[in-house]
Scaffold this motif. Structure first.
Motif, PDB file in Angstrom:
ATOM      1  N   MET A  62       0.829  -1.205   0.000  1.00 30.57           N
ATOM      2  CA  MET A  62       0.000   0.000   0.000  1.00 30.57           C
ATOM      3  C   MET A  62       0.865   1.258   0.000  1.00 30.57           C
ATOM      4  SD  MET A  62      -3.277  -0.911   2.453  1.00 30.57           S
ATOM      5  CE  MET A  62      -2.375  -1.591   3.846  1.00 30.57           C
ATOM      6  N   LEU A  63       1.973   1.231   0.749  1.00 25.05           N
ATOM      7  CA  LEU A  63       2.898   2.371   0.750  1.00 25.05           C
ATOM      8  C   LEU A  63       3.468   2.602  -0.640  1.00 25.05           C
ATOM      9  CD1 LEU A  63       4.908   1.687   4.050  1.00 25.05           C
ATOM     10  CD2 LEU A  63       3.204   3.477   3.682  1.00 25.05           C
ATOM     11  N   ALA A  64       3.820   1.516  -1.341  1.00 28.92           N
ATOM     12  CA  ALA A  64       4.406   1.635  -2.677  1.00 28.92           C
ATOM     13  C   ALA A  64       3.415   2.219  -3.676  1.00 28.92           C
ATOM     14  CB  ALA A  64       4.895   0.271  -3.157  1.00 28.92           C
ATOM     15  N   VAL A 130       8.711  -1.299  -9.023  1.00 31.35           N
ATOM     16  CA  VAL A 130       9.419  -0.247  -9.753  1.00 31.35           C
ATOM     17  C   VAL A 130       9.741  -0.669 -11.188  1.00 31.35           C
ATOM     18  CG1 VAL A 130      11.686   0.910  -9.876  1.00 31.35           C
ATOM     19  CG2 VAL A 130      10.392   0.921  -7.735  1.00 31.35           C
ATOM     20  N   TYR A 131       9.984  -1.954 -11.419  1.00 34.43           N
ATOM     21  CA  TYR A 131      10.502  -2.414 -12.709  1.00 34.43           C
ATOM     22  C   TYR A 131       9.676  -1.950 -13.912  1.00 34.43           C
ATOM     23  CZ  TYR A 131      13.767  -5.460 -10.183  1.00 34.43           C
ATOM     24  OH  TYR A 131      14.752  -5.955  -9.378  1.00 34.43           O
ATOM     25  N   PRO A 132       8.344  -2.109 -13.894  1.00 31.65           N
ATOM     26  CA  PRO A 132       7.584  -1.660 -15.075  1.00 31.65           C
ATOM     27  C   PRO A 132       7.630  -0.146 -15.292  1.00 31.65           C
ATOM     28  CG  PRO A 132       6.305  -3.239 -13.783  1.00 31.65           C
ATOM     29  CD  PRO A 132       7.471  -2.829 -12.944  1.00 31.65           C
ATOM     30  N   GLY A 364       1.901  -2.223  -6.488  1.00 34.74           N
ATOM     31  CA  GLY A 364       2.509  -2.217  -5.158  1.00 34.74           C
ATOM     32  C   GLY A 364       1.820  -3.194  -4.234  1.00 34.74           C
ATOM     33  N   ARG A 365       0.473  -3.120  -4.186  1.00 29.86           N
ATOM     34  CA  ARG A 365      -0.266  -4.015  -3.295  1.00 29.86           C
ATOM     35  C   ARG A 365      -0.117  -5.477  -3.706  1.00 29.86           C
ATOM     36  NH1 ARG A 365      -5.488  -0.237  -3.434  1.00 29.86           N
ATOM     37  NH2 ARG A 365      -4.258   0.573  -5.176  1.00 29.86           N
ATOM     38  N   LEU A 366      -0.145  -5.725  -5.018  1.00 28.81           N
ATOM     39  CA  LEU A 366       0.015  -7.107  -5.473  1.00 28.81           C
ATOM     40  C   LEU A 366       1.436  -7.601  -5.244  1.00 28.81           C
ATOM     41  CD1 LEU A 366      -2.101  -7.106  -8.750  1.00 28.81           C
ATOM     42  CD2 LEU A 366      -2.707  -8.049  -6.510  1.00 28.81           C
ATOM     43  N   GLN A 367       2.410  -6.720  -5.417  1.00 37.31           N
ATOM     44  CA  GLN A 367       3.785  -7.117  -5.102  1.00 37.31           C
ATOM     45  C   GLN A 367       3.947  -7.345  -3.608  1.00 37.31           C
ATOM     46  OE1 GLN A 367       6.407  -7.977  -6.833  1.00 37.31           O
ATOM     47  NE2 GLN A 367       5.397  -7.690  -8.800  1.00 37.31           N
ATOM     48  N   GLY A 368       3.175  -6.593  -2.806  1.00 36.45           N
ATOM     49  CA  GLY A 368       3.191  -6.854  -1.372  1.00 36.45           C
ATOM     50  C   GLY A 368       2.713  -8.257  -1.058  1.00 36.45           C
TER      51      GLY A 368
END
Length: 429
Positions: A62-64, A130-132, A364-368
Motif C-alpha cells: 500500500m505504501l508503494a 518499480v521495474y515496469p 505495489g499491493r500485489l507485489q506486497g
C-alpha cells in the motif's frame, strides 16, 4: 540493463547487498543452533517473523502505491541496516560472554531478524513494483530472468561465505560483512529517479486493502500463481534442517551448511543465466506446474539421502570436514541444485504474470502479496520442517513434503483450466 541504467544500478546494488542478507540468514541459524543445539529453535526464526512479514508485505504494498517508491525503498532499507548492526552488537556480546562460560539469550536474535525480515519484505515489494516504471513492457520478463541470476548469486555466494566466515572468523565478523555490503544496495536505491504515483491512489488503510482484495477476487490466474508457490515453499523448504544435517547426518558442520545452501543457489543462478528461451514460452501456467512438480521430486530425493544416512549404515560422521560423507554430500547437493533450478523457472513466469497483467496502481499491493508469499511461504516451511523433524526424524519433512507437492500441484492444475490455458501473448488476470 543497456535499455535502463537505473534498472542496472538497482539490480547490481540488490545483488551485492543480497549476498550480505543471505549471509546473515545462514549465520543467524548457525548461531542459534550453536547456542541451543535445537533445530526447532532455528525454525522459530522464520515462524516468529511470519505474521509481522505478512503485515509488512500488505502494508508495504500500500505504501508503494500511495507514495514515492524511491522514498519507501530508502526508509525500509535503512531500517534493515539498523537491524543488521544490532545483530553485530549482539554477536559480539555473545562472544564476550562465551569466554566466561555463559551465552546470550536467544530471543534478541528473533527480535532483530524479525525487524530485518519486515524491512526486507517492504523493500522487496516496492523494488519489484518499480521495474515496469523504468523498463519497457517487452523487457519485463527479461528483468524477471535477471532477478534469477541475482538471486542465484546471492544464494550461492552468501551462504558459502557465511559457512567459511563463521568457521574461520566467527559470528561477529560475519554479521559485520553484511552491514558493509548493504552500502551497494543503498546506492542503487539512491540513484533511482523519483517515482510518485501515476494516478490518485488511496492512502494506506483498510479501504486500500479492500480494493486490493477485490482486485484479487477478479484475478484467478494471479491468485493461482500465489497458491502454487505457497504449496512448494510450505512443504519443500529443507534449509532449516541443514545445521543438524551438517553436524550429525552428513558431517562437515558450518561448511557443509554453506555448500548445501549454495548448491540450491547454483541451480537458480544457472537457470537465470541460460534463461534466454523464456522469451519463446507462452503457456506460463503449464510451465509453472511442470517446474513445481520437478521441484517436489528433487525435495523427495534430498529427503531420501538424509533417510539413508540416518540408518547408520554409512559410518559415523562429525562436524569436522574430515568427517564428511562425500557421496551423500554430492547427491544432496545435486538435489538442492535441482530445487533451485526448477524454482527459478517457476519464479520467472509467476513474476512476469504479475507485472504484465496488473495495472500500475495495483502493482505495489500485489507485489506486497507476492512478497508475503515468496518470503512468508518459506517461514511456514521452516516451521513445518522444524516441527516434524523434532517429532519424527530429519528425513521425514522433505520426504513427505516432496510427495505432497507433486500431488497437490497435479490437483490444482486440473481444477483451474484458466491457469493451464494462460498465454503470455494475451495476459489475463
Amino acid at each position: 540493463m543497456r535499455e535502463s541504467p537505473a534498472f542496472a544500478r538497482l539490480w547490481i546494488g540488490a545483488a551485492v547487498s543480497g549476498i550480505g542478507a543471505q549471509l546473515t540468514i545462514v549465520a543467524v541459524g548457525l548461531q542459534i543452533y550453536d547456542i541451543t543445539a535445537s533445530t526447532l529453535a532455528v525454525a522459530l526464526v522464520g515462524g516468529i517473523a511470519l505474521l509481522p512479514m505478512i503485515v509488512a508485505g500488505l502494508w508495504g504494498g500500500m505504501l508503494a502505491d500511495a507514495f514515492d517508491r524511491r522514498l519507501v525503498l530508502i526508509i525500509s532499507a535503512l531500517v534493515g541496516w539498523i537491524a543488521t548492526i544490532a545483530l553485530v552488537v549482539l554477536s559480539v556480546t555473545d562472544a564476550v560472554l562465551a569466554a566466561s562460560g555463559t551465552r546470550v539469550e536467544v530471543w534478541p536474535f528473533y527480535v532483530f531478524t524479525t525487524l530485518n525480515a519486515i524491512a526486507a519484505t517492504i523493500t522487496g515489494a516496492t523494488r519489484f513494483s518499480v521495474y515496469p516504471r523504468i523498463l519497457p513492457e517487452h523487457l519485463v520478463s527479461r528483468a524477471s530472468a535477471l532477478n534469477g541470476i541475482s538471486s542465484g548469486l546471492q544464494l550461492t555466494v552468501g551462504p558459502a561465505l557465511a559457512g567459511v566466515l563463521v568457521a574461520v572468523a566467527g559470528f561477529p565478523i560475519t554479521f559485520a560483512v553484511d552491514a558493509v555490503l548493504f552500502t551497494a544496495g543503498f546506492l542503487g536505491i539512491l540513484s533511482l529517479p523519483k517515482l510518485p504515483p501515476l494516478s490518485h491512489t488511496l492512502r494506506p488503510g483498510l479501504q486500500s486493502l479492500r480494493d486490493g482484495y477485490a482486485f484479487l477476487r477478479r484475478a484467478p490466474n494471479i491468485r493461482m500463481s500465489f497458491l502454487v508457490d505457497i504449496v512448494a515453499m510450505s512443504f519443500g523448504r529443507p534449509f532449516v534442517l541443514l545445521p543438524a544435517v551438517g553436524a550429525v547426518v552428513i558431517g562437515g558442520g558450518p561448511v557443509t551448511v554453506g555448500i548445501l545452501t549454495a548448491a540450491a543457489a547454483v541451480g537458480t543462478f544457472a537457470t537465470g543465466l541460460f534463461s534466454g528461451p523464456v522469451a519463446h514460452v507462452h503457456r506460463y501456467g503449464v510451465a509453472i506446474g511442470r517446474a513445481i512438480t520437478v521441484y517436489g521430486a528433487f525435495i523427495l530425493l534430498f529427503g531420501l539421502v538424509i533417510a539413508a544416512m540416518q540408518t547408520g549404515w554409512f559410518g559415523p560422521v562429525g562436524p569436522d570436514m574430515s568427517q564428511v560423507n562425500w557421496v551423500a554430500l554430492a547427491i544432496a547437493g545435486v538435489a538442492l541444485a535441482g530445487t533451485g533450478a526448477s524454482d527459478e523457472v517457476s519464479a520467472i513466469f509467476r513474476s512476469t504474470i504479475l507485472l504484465t497483467a496488473a495495472p500500475d496502481e495495483m502493482r505495489g499491493r500485489l507485489q506486497g502479496v507476492f512478497t508475503v508469499v515468496v518470503t512468508g511461504g518459506p517461514r511456514i516451511g521452516d516451521l513445518y520442517a522444524g516441527i516434524l523433524a523434532s517429532l519424527v526424524a530429519l528425513w521425514f519433512p522433505p520426504v513427505l513434503g516432496g510427495l505432497l507437492i507433486m500431488a497437490l500441484i497435479g490437483v490444482l492444475l486440473r481444477l483451474t483450466p484458466s491457469f493451464r490455458a494462460y498465454d503470455a501473448r494475451t495476459p489475463t488476470l
